[in-house]
Design an enzyme around this catalytic site. Structure first.
Site, PDB file in Angstrom:
ATOM      1  N   LEU A  73       0.696  -1.386  -0.101  1.00  0.00           N
ATOM      2  CA  LEU A  73      -0.014  -0.005   0.001  1.00  0.00           C
ATOM      3  C   LEU A  73       0.953   1.343  -0.026  1.00  0.00           C
ATOM      4  CD1 LEU A  73      -2.808   0.961   0.007  1.00  0.00           C
ATOM      5  CD2 LEU A  73      -2.772   1.058   2.602  1.00  0.00           C
ATOM      6  N   LYS A 118      -1.076  11.137  18.489  1.00  0.00           N
ATOM      7  CA  LYS A 118      -0.914   9.521  18.650  1.00  0.00           C
ATOM      8  C   LYS A 118      -2.475   9.070  18.874  1.00  0.00           C
ATOM      9  CE  LYS A 118       3.632   9.212  19.024  1.00  0.00           C
ATOM     10  NZ  LYS A 118       4.247   7.928  18.455  1.00  0.00           N
ATOM     11  N   ILE A 147      17.186  18.984  15.945  1.00  0.00           N
ATOM     12  CA  ILE A 147      16.661  17.968  16.621  1.00  0.00           C
ATOM     13  C   ILE A 147      17.697  16.456  16.555  1.00  0.00           C
ATOM     14  CG2 ILE A 147      14.898  16.394  17.660  1.00  0.00           C
ATOM     15  CD1 ILE A 147      14.768  19.429  18.288  1.00  0.00           C
ATOM     16  N   GLY A 148      18.165  16.390  15.320  1.00  0.00           N
ATOM     17  CA  GLY A 148      19.253  15.206  15.089  1.00  0.00           C
ATOM     18  C   GLY A 148      19.251  14.867  13.825  1.00  0.00           C
ATOM     19  N   CYS A 159       8.649  14.653  20.809  1.00  0.00           N
ATOM     20  CA  CYS A 159       7.794  15.296  20.207  1.00  0.00           C
ATOM     21  C   CYS A 159       6.028  15.093  20.453  1.00  0.00           C
ATOM     22  CB  CYS A 159       7.861  14.395  18.829  1.00  0.00           C
ATOM     23  SG  CYS A 159       8.694  13.041  18.665  1.00  0.00           S
ATOM     24  N   HIS A 199       6.595  18.261  10.279  1.00  0.00           N
ATOM     25  CA  HIS A 199       5.624  17.254   9.502  1.00  0.00           C
ATOM     26  C   HIS A 199       5.123  17.699   8.330  1.00  0.00           C
ATOM     27  CE1 HIS A 199       5.749  16.168  13.828  1.00  0.00           C
ATOM     28  NE2 HIS A 199       6.110  15.121  13.233  1.00  0.00           N
TER      29      HIS A 199
HETATM   30  C1  LIG Z   1       9.544  10.035  15.267  1.00  0.00           C
HETATM   31  N1  LIG Z   1       8.915   8.830  14.848  1.00  0.00           N
HETATM   32  C2  LIG Z   1       9.124   7.646  15.097  1.00  0.00           C
HETATM   33  C3  LIG Z   1       8.349   6.608  15.551  1.00  0.00           C
HETATM   34  N2  LIG Z   1       8.619   5.470  15.917  1.00  0.00           N
HETATM   35  C4  LIG Z   1       9.871   4.985  15.273  1.00  0.00           C
HETATM   36  N3  LIG Z   1      10.159   3.645  15.538  1.00  0.00           N
HETATM   37  N4  LIG Z   1      10.575   5.744  14.824  1.00  0.00           N
HETATM   38  C5  LIG Z   1      10.602   7.096  14.621  1.00  0.00           C
HETATM   39  O1  LIG Z   1      11.310   7.729  14.017  1.00  0.00           O
HETATM   40  N5  LIG Z   1       7.131   7.227  16.133  1.00  0.00           N
HETATM   41  C6  LIG Z   1       6.648   8.623  15.992  1.00  0.00           C
HETATM   42  C7  LIG Z   1       7.471   9.214  14.780  1.00  0.00           C
HETATM   43  C8  LIG Z   1       6.720   8.642  13.782  1.00  0.00           C
HETATM   44  N6  LIG Z   1       7.591   9.068  12.502  1.00  0.00           N
HETATM   45  C9  LIG Z   1       8.047   8.170  11.453  1.00  0.00           C
HETATM   46  C10 LIG Z   1       8.771   9.018  10.568  1.00  0.00           C
HETATM   47  C11 LIG Z   1       9.227   8.333   9.601  1.00  0.00           C
HETATM   48  C12 LIG Z   1       8.920   7.149   9.348  1.00  0.00           C
HETATM   49  C13 LIG Z   1       9.733   6.447   8.108  1.00  0.00           C
HETATM   50  O2  LIG Z   1      10.172   7.281   7.112  1.00  0.00           O
HETATM   51  N7  LIG Z   1       9.516   5.258   8.012  1.00  0.00           N
HETATM   52  C14 LIG Z   1      10.272   4.707   6.727  1.00  0.00           C
HETATM   53  C15 LIG Z   1      11.090   3.482   7.152  1.00  0.00           C
HETATM   54  C16 LIG Z   1      12.445   3.752   7.772  1.00  0.00           C
HETATM   55  C17 LIG Z   1      12.974   2.609   7.705  1.00  0.00           C
HETATM   56  O3  LIG Z   1      13.322   1.942   8.476  1.00  0.00           O
HETATM   57  N8  LIG Z   1      14.061   2.849   6.967  1.00  0.00           N
HETATM   58  C18 LIG Z   1      14.863   1.689   6.271  1.00  0.00           C
HETATM   59  C19 LIG Z   1      14.599   0.717   5.405  1.00  0.00           C
HETATM   60  C20 LIG Z   1      14.146   1.708   4.126  1.00  0.00           C
HETATM   61  C21 LIG Z   1      13.407   1.011   2.959  1.00  0.00           C
HETATM   62  O4  LIG Z   1      12.209   0.698   3.047  1.00  0.00           O
HETATM   63  N9  LIG Z   1      14.272   0.514   2.291  1.00  0.00           N
HETATM   64  C22 LIG Z   1      13.900  -0.224   1.068  1.00  0.00           C
HETATM   65  C23 LIG Z   1      14.881  -0.177   0.019  1.00  0.00           C
HETATM   66  C24 LIG Z   1      15.405   1.482  -0.290  1.00  0.00           C
HETATM   67  C25 LIG Z   1      15.064   2.040  -1.613  1.00  0.00           C
HETATM   68  O5  LIG Z   1      15.476   1.355  -2.367  1.00  0.00           O
HETATM   69  O6  LIG Z   1      14.710   3.171  -1.444  1.00  0.00           O
HETATM   70  C26 LIG Z   1      13.603  -1.689   1.319  1.00  0.00           C
HETATM   71  O7  LIG Z   1      14.079  -2.153   2.391  1.00  0.00           O
HETATM   72  O8  LIG Z   1      12.830  -2.309   0.603  1.00  0.00           O
HETATM   73  C27 LIG Z   1      16.400   2.388   6.177  1.00  0.00           C
HETATM   74  O9  LIG Z   1      16.230   3.496   5.793  1.00  0.00           O
HETATM   75  O10 LIG Z   1      17.401   1.539   6.001  1.00  0.00           O
HETATM   76  C28 LIG Z   1       9.162   4.265   5.682  1.00  0.00           C
HETATM   77  O11 LIG Z   1       9.617   4.200   4.617  1.00  0.00           O
HETATM   78  O12 LIG Z   1       7.943   4.273   6.077  1.00  0.00           O
HETATM   79  C29 LIG Z   1       8.388   6.366  10.164  1.00  0.00           C
HETATM   80  C30 LIG Z   1       7.979   6.967  11.497  1.00  0.00           C
HETATM   81  N1  LIG Z   2      16.816  12.434  16.941  1.00  0.00           N
HETATM   82  C1  LIG Z   2      15.522  12.023  16.195  1.00  0.00           C
HETATM   83  C2  LIG Z   2      14.310  12.683  17.302  1.00  0.00           C
HETATM   84  C3  LIG Z   2      13.088  12.315  16.531  1.00  0.00           C
HETATM   85  S1  LIG Z   2      11.777  12.149  17.456  1.00  0.00           S
HETATM   86  C4  LIG Z   2      15.459  12.756  14.936  1.00  0.00           C
HETATM   87  O1  LIG Z   2      15.999  13.927  14.818  1.00  0.00           O
HETATM   88  O2  LIG Z   2      14.928  12.257  14.132  1.00  0.00           O
HETATM   89 ZN   LIG Z   3      10.869  14.301  17.741  1.00  0.00          ZN
END
Ligand SMILES: CN1c2c(nc(N)[nH]c2=O)NC[C@@H]1CNc1ccc(C(=O)N[C@@H](CCC(=O)N[C@@H](CCC(=O)N[C@@H](CCC(=O)O)C(=O)O)C(=O)O)C(=O)O)cc1
Ligand SMILES: N[C@@H](CCS)C(=O)O
Ligand SMILES: [Zn+2]
Length: 761
Positions: free
Chosen positions: A28, A126, A435-436, A647, A698
């Protein structure tokens, strides 16, 4: 042990409250993002979605589940779907339901979630105490609930055509209204609940449409009843289900509650109403049984007993579940076995994992396996199916580590304390920082994926990461920020990255769970005692520090957040597990300090999220949450600056907890909440540093200098400028470089202007 209940047992059915939407391989996400890019049509997107829905029904049927839910699918969020269906959208954005063309309807729908130039999206927050985020409806007397969309009916018909007579799931009216916010145009003192009667009329119409389409049962979700606020709204609950119960043309009603027990008052109301079934969470706090006993059982109302944990990944202890279900049979005439909540919060299929240790794997169940558990329990109870419960009882893998336990036992109270007066480095008024994380570009993600597959050497991957750090450091110097970061390019996720480096944690390859919209996370599994075999971040932070004269802030994820965003062992209190994580982080903090890092940030993004839904449990939670943070951070010299970050708004409830963390600097979301927390801290005479987020990361929108300046001027009216830090409200990982850079330039310029004015005053 083998359990064989009597062959002529009662009629017990099985069901689940909901199922993941994203697809086993995040189909999806890919389909929606491709549609957003214009690479595919609305028709192609709809086809993918229909395929995913059909697959979900099929998986549930194959697992043996008797009653299959529908309308648990959403393109973005089910609260947004409900608002759209009842035409409750803010006037700044056009209503999807009023568009003729499918493509335009979808465009408007996604605009509500993501905003368009000049019109910000709905706020995101949330969903109770989970890591799922919903879009907050904005209501006022001018928003008039009317049924204008037929999504639940269409999905019911679609399923029926495919051979599944499903149970459509609707968000309940009480939860919907109590989860909404008051729109800006509402008069002072007006509350969304005032729309209840009009909304109930719209629900009555929807129930009639569903009945006409052939639905025999509908589920109405009321998780708000697990909160103090919901429990206090028992009068509105009564009014709602009296009205819906009396509706002439309607299917049977199942009112589903979850995320905790609901208390005897609400349960009595539901029992005495005309609803045919009530769903109770019998896992989360164990009080559901007491509630049932207090109302002398449900009598002829069907009990949908949530005995399989819908939000953790451990296998159900079947032997104990059978015992508990046996007790329930004495309290109700009709019983269904179910999950404690929707399976939205767990990964789809354990079979997609190939590298989990066998002894851990044996103890796990994801959505498909949990569906199998409810089905099996239903059969055991109603058909007397024999089962070797000994084989299915999860064996605690018993990954204990005596060294971790001995170290924790040896800690005295001073391990949790920093000196009150610690000076710290010379402070800049309105110091600027971030923030990082910096943008996670697709090149970066592709390189990480190639490295994981063994197609890119570690040497080359690390060269790419260093090049990214060089870029981020140079950019921050050019922008003129005061305290720099390395940008977190080495991290797939702020929790998973650390879990991959800690003992006691396992990570998954495909265990994706929706966080918001198309964004997903792979929550790691904390199964045993936690320790840190070697430094986790020092290499990257010290590399970044070697590229600049300015201070670089080390970046770690705190104990509460490591727990909140993981699946955690249940064989010991969370407090104990948090202490173990705190101790491992303390080692990392010490190594960073030894390597010359003078600012260290320990993110507690989820401190508010894990706050118990009921007031009576909050003090105990904050005690252990604060202790684990302090254990992680109290070993440093007085001159080292400890930062933390959280956050999401609505911090006023935990303002005492924030103070107790005793961090030197706390950055928080504040842009959308108009600096309310800063005002609250100012009133309390807070003496440490505070970094209210001055813009919302965001949204791709770039804030103007003037806008940020206005926020800063508001903040300096509440707290001393020397204690104020200037930063965005969260990390920049989801943004692109172009917008991130411009926003930071505007932020630095705004800080410069306010600083100049203060110096001249
Ligand atoms: C701050 N937030 C977070 C929460 N929870 C977490 N566990 N982490 C957080 O940072 N909760 C509150 C908020 C929610 N916010 C977010 C913000 C962004 C994402 C997000 O971007 N998720 C990505 C996946 C992130 C990840 O794991 N990346 C991996 C794998 C990437 C991937 O899909 N790779 C592909 C191949 C890549 C390509 O060819 O482009 C694959 O494996 O198939 C990585 O970077 O290595 C998302 O895409 O949804 C989530 C919560
Ligand atoms: N250091 C993290 C916090 C996210 S809540 C960032 O900058 O993504
Ligand atoms: Zn945050």
């Amino acid at each position: 042990m083998s359990t064989t209940p009597t062959a002529s047992g009662p009629s017990v059915r099985s069901t689940v409250h909901g199922y993941p939407r994203i697809g086993p391989r995040r189909e999806l996400k890919r389909a929606i993002e491709s549609y957003w890019k214009g690479a595919t049509t609305a028709r192609e997107l709809d086809d993918v979605a229909a395929g995913l829905r059909r697959d979900a029904y099929t998986r549930l049927r194959e697992a043996g589940v008797d009653d299959i839910p529908s309308n648990t699918f959403s393109y973005y969020d089910h609260v947004l779907d409900t608002a759209v269906m009842f035409d409750l959208v803010p006037s700044r954005l056009p209503s999807p339901a009023r568009a003729e063309e499918r493509d335009e309807r979808l465009r408007r729908y996604f605009a509500l979630a993501r905003g368009v130039q000049g019109a910000p999206p709905l706020e995101m927050t949330k969903w109770f105490d989970t890591n799922y985020h919903y879009l907050v409806p904005e209501l006022s007397p001018s928003t008039r609930p009317r049924l204008v969309d037929d999504k639940p009916v269409a999905e019911f018909r679609e399923a029926l055509d495919a051979g599944f007579r499903t149970r459509p799931v609707l968000l309940g009216p009480l939860t919907f209204l109590l989860s909404a916010k008051v729109a800006d145009d509402a008069p002072e003192g007006w509350e969304p609940i005032e729309l209840l009667d009009q909304l109930l009329d719209a629900y009555v119409r929807l129930l009639a449409d569903l009945a006409a389409a052939g639905a025999t049962e509908v589920q109405l979700d009321e998780p708000i009843l697990a909160t103090d606020e919901g429990r206090a709204a028992v009068g509105y609950l009564e009014r709602s289900y009296k009205r819906l119960g009396e509706a002439e043309e309607r299917p049977s009603l199942l009112v589903s509650t979850y995320f905790g027990s609901i208390g005897p008052a609400a349960l009595r109301v539901l029992k005495e109403s005309r609803v045919e079934a009530v769903g109770l969470d019998l896992v989360t706090d164990g009080e559901g049984f007491e509630d049932l006993a207090a109302v002398s059982g449900l009598g002829s109302t069907r009990l949908v007993a949530g005995v399989v944990d819908g939000r953790n990944v451990w296998r159900t202890d079947l032997s104990s579940a059978i015992g508990r279900l046996g007790t329930l049979l004495a309290l109700t005439d009709e019983l269904s076995v179910s999950t404690s909540c929707s399976l939205l919060h767990v990964p789809i299929d354990l079979d997609a994992e190939t590298s989990l240790a066998p002894e851990l794997r044996e103890a796990l169940a994801f959505a498909v396996q949990k569906a199998g558990e409810v089905a099996l329990l239903g059969r055991i109870l109603s058909e007397g199916e024999a089962v070797d419960t000994g084989a299915s009882t999860p064996r605690n893998p018993a990954f204990t580590d005596a060294r971790v336990r001995a170290r924790l036992d040896a800690l005295g109270p001073d391990a949790y304390e920093r000196p009150e007066d610690r000076g710290g480095p010379d402070r800049v008024t309105l110091a600027t920082t971030t923030i990082g994380s910096f943008p996670q570009t697709s090149e970066l993600r592709r390189s990480r994926a190639a490295h994981r597959r063994g197609e890119l050497s570690t040497e080359e991957y690390h060269r790419i990461l260093r090049a990214e750090i060089d870029r981020v450091i140079a950019l921050q110097e050019d922008i003129g920020l005061d305290v720099l970061v390395h940008g977190e390019p080495e991290r797939n996720d702020m929790v998973q990255y650390f879990a991959e480096r800690l003992e006691g944690y396992a990570t998954t390859e495909n265990g994706w769970v929706q966080s918001y919209g198309t964004r997903c996370v792979r929550p790691p599994i904390l199964f045993g005692d936690v320790s840190r075999p070697e430094p986790m971040t020092v290499e990257w932070i010290t590399y970044a520090q070697s590229r600049t004269e300015k201070p670089v802030k080390g970046m770690l994820t705190g104990p509460v957040t490591m727990l909140a965003w993981s699946f955690v062992r249940t064989d010991q209190p969370l407090a104990e597990t948090a202490r173990q994580v705190g101790l491992a982080l303390r080692d990392e903090v010490a190594d960073l300090e030894r390597a010359g890092i003078r600012h260290i940030q320990v993110d507690e993004a989820a401190l508010r999220e894990l706050l118990p839904l009921r007031e009576e449990r909050r003090e105990e939670y904050l005690d252990w949450a604060v202790a684990s943070f302090r254990l992680a951070t109290s070993g440093v010299a007085p001159s080292t600056t400890i930062h933390t970050h959280m956050c999401y708004s609505e911090f006023n409830r935990i303002v005492g907890g924030i103070e107790a963390l005793d961090a030197d600097v706390t950055s928080v979301e504040a842009a959308r909440s108009r600096m309310e927390l800063v005002e609250a801290l100012g009133r309390r005479g807070y003496k440490r540093g505070i970094g209210p987020g001055v813009y919302d990361i965001h949204s791709p929108r770039v804030p103007s200098v003037e806008e940020i300046e206005a926020s800063l001027r508001l903040a300096v009216s509440h707290v001393e400028a020397a204690n104020l830090w200037v930063n965005p409200d969260c990390g920049l990982k989801t943004r692109g470089y172009a917008e991130a850079e411009q926003a930071l330039r505007n932020m630095v310029e705004a800080a410069r202007r306010v600083r100049t004015d203060l110096a001249e005053a």
